[in-house]
Design a protein around this motif. Structure first.
Motif, short mmCIF file in Angstrom:
data_model
loop_
_atom_site.label_atom_id
_atom_site.label_comp_id
_atom_site.label_asym_id
_atom_site.label_seq_id
_atom_site.Cartn_x
_atom_site.Cartn_y
_atom_site.Cartn_z
N ALA A 61 -6.47 -6.03 -5.91
CA ALA A 61 -6.26 -4.79 -5.18
C ALA A 61 -7.55 -4.02 -4.99
O ALA A 61 -7.81 -3.46 -3.93
CB ALA A 61 -5.24 -3.93 -5.92
N VAL A 86 0.47 -0.51 -7.64
CA VAL A 86 0.13 -1.84 -7.16
C VAL A 86 -0.07 -2.76 -8.36
O VAL A 86 -0.69 -2.37 -9.36
CB VAL A 86 -1.18 -1.79 -6.34
N ASP A 88 -2.05 -5.73 -9.81
CA ASP A 88 -3.34 -6.38 -9.59
C ASP A 88 -3.36 -7.67 -10.38
O ASP A 88 -3.27 -7.65 -11.61
CB ASP A 88 -4.46 -5.45 -10.05
N LYS A 97 -2.52 3.71 -6.42
CA LYS A 97 -3.31 3.96 -5.21
C LYS A 97 -3.17 5.45 -4.88
O LYS A 97 -2.10 5.91 -4.49
CB LYS A 97 -2.79 3.10 -4.07
N THR A 110 -9.44 6.89 -0.46
CA THR A 110 -8.48 6.14 -1.28
C THR A 110 -9.16 5.69 -2.56
O THR A 110 -10.24 5.11 -2.51
CB THR A 110 -7.97 4.92 -0.51
N GLU A 111 -8.54 5.95 -3.68
CA GLU A 111 -9.07 5.54 -4.98
C GLU A 111 -7.99 4.75 -5.72
O GLU A 111 -6.79 4.99 -5.53
CB GLU A 111 -9.45 6.75 -5.84
N PHE A 112 -8.41 3.84 -6.56
CA PHE A 112 -7.49 3.09 -7.42
C PHE A 112 -7.72 3.53 -8.86
O PHE A 112 -8.81 3.37 -9.39
CB PHE A 112 -7.72 1.59 -7.29
#
Length: 148
Positions: A61, A86, A88, A97, A110-112
């Motif tokens: 991801a 998500v 991964d 997300k 967008t950051e994870f």
């Protein structure tokens, strides 16, 4: 020609070098033929080559990291929305997300994040010095009270 592809080194040096590297050394008038292959390749050397020892990174991801520490985070807080959780591959924990509005440009970032226990999609996440102490929020270590 022998089965392993080495011809008699005393009569011919023709095709033998194609199959296996050989070294000749003459000591006290005696000719010694030394093969280039001695022993076997140990497991640590085999791991460097790849094949079954590779990490399959296709389908990941993204990298899990917090936002870059900017002025808005150091002095106040920012609000983001968890769009989805998500899976991964290759990681034990799910990723969240999170979408932030950029404080300096007209765009979204967008950051994870690594998802905390209790996070859900649609949740507001606050990041910064003045963020409230709640599940999913990101605060500096100095702002977290003792015993939590």
């Amino acid at each position: 020609q022998a089965e392993d592809g080495i011809r008699d080194p005393l009569w011919s040096r023709g095709l033998g070098d194609v199959y296996k590297r050989q070294y000749q050394r003459r000591v006290h008038g005696i000719l010694f033929v030394i093969s280039g292959q001695m022993g076997k390749v140990i497991k640590g050397q085999r791991k460097g080559k790849g094949s079954i020892f590779k990490a399959y990174t296709i389908g990941r991801a993204g990298a899990a990291k917090f936002r870059n520490l900017d002025f808005a985070e150091r002095e106040g807080y920012l609000r983001g929305v968890v769009k989805e959780l998500v899976h991964d591959p290759g990681r034990g924990a799910p990723l969240a997300k999170v979408i932030f509005r950029d404080p300096y440009h007209y765009k979204h970032r967008t950051e994870f994040f690594v998802a905390a226990e209790g996070m859900y999609s649609g949740q507001y996440v606050f990041v910064g010095k003045k963020a409230a102490l709640a599940i999913g929020n990101v605060l500096p270590l100095a702002e977290i009270p003792d015993g939590t």
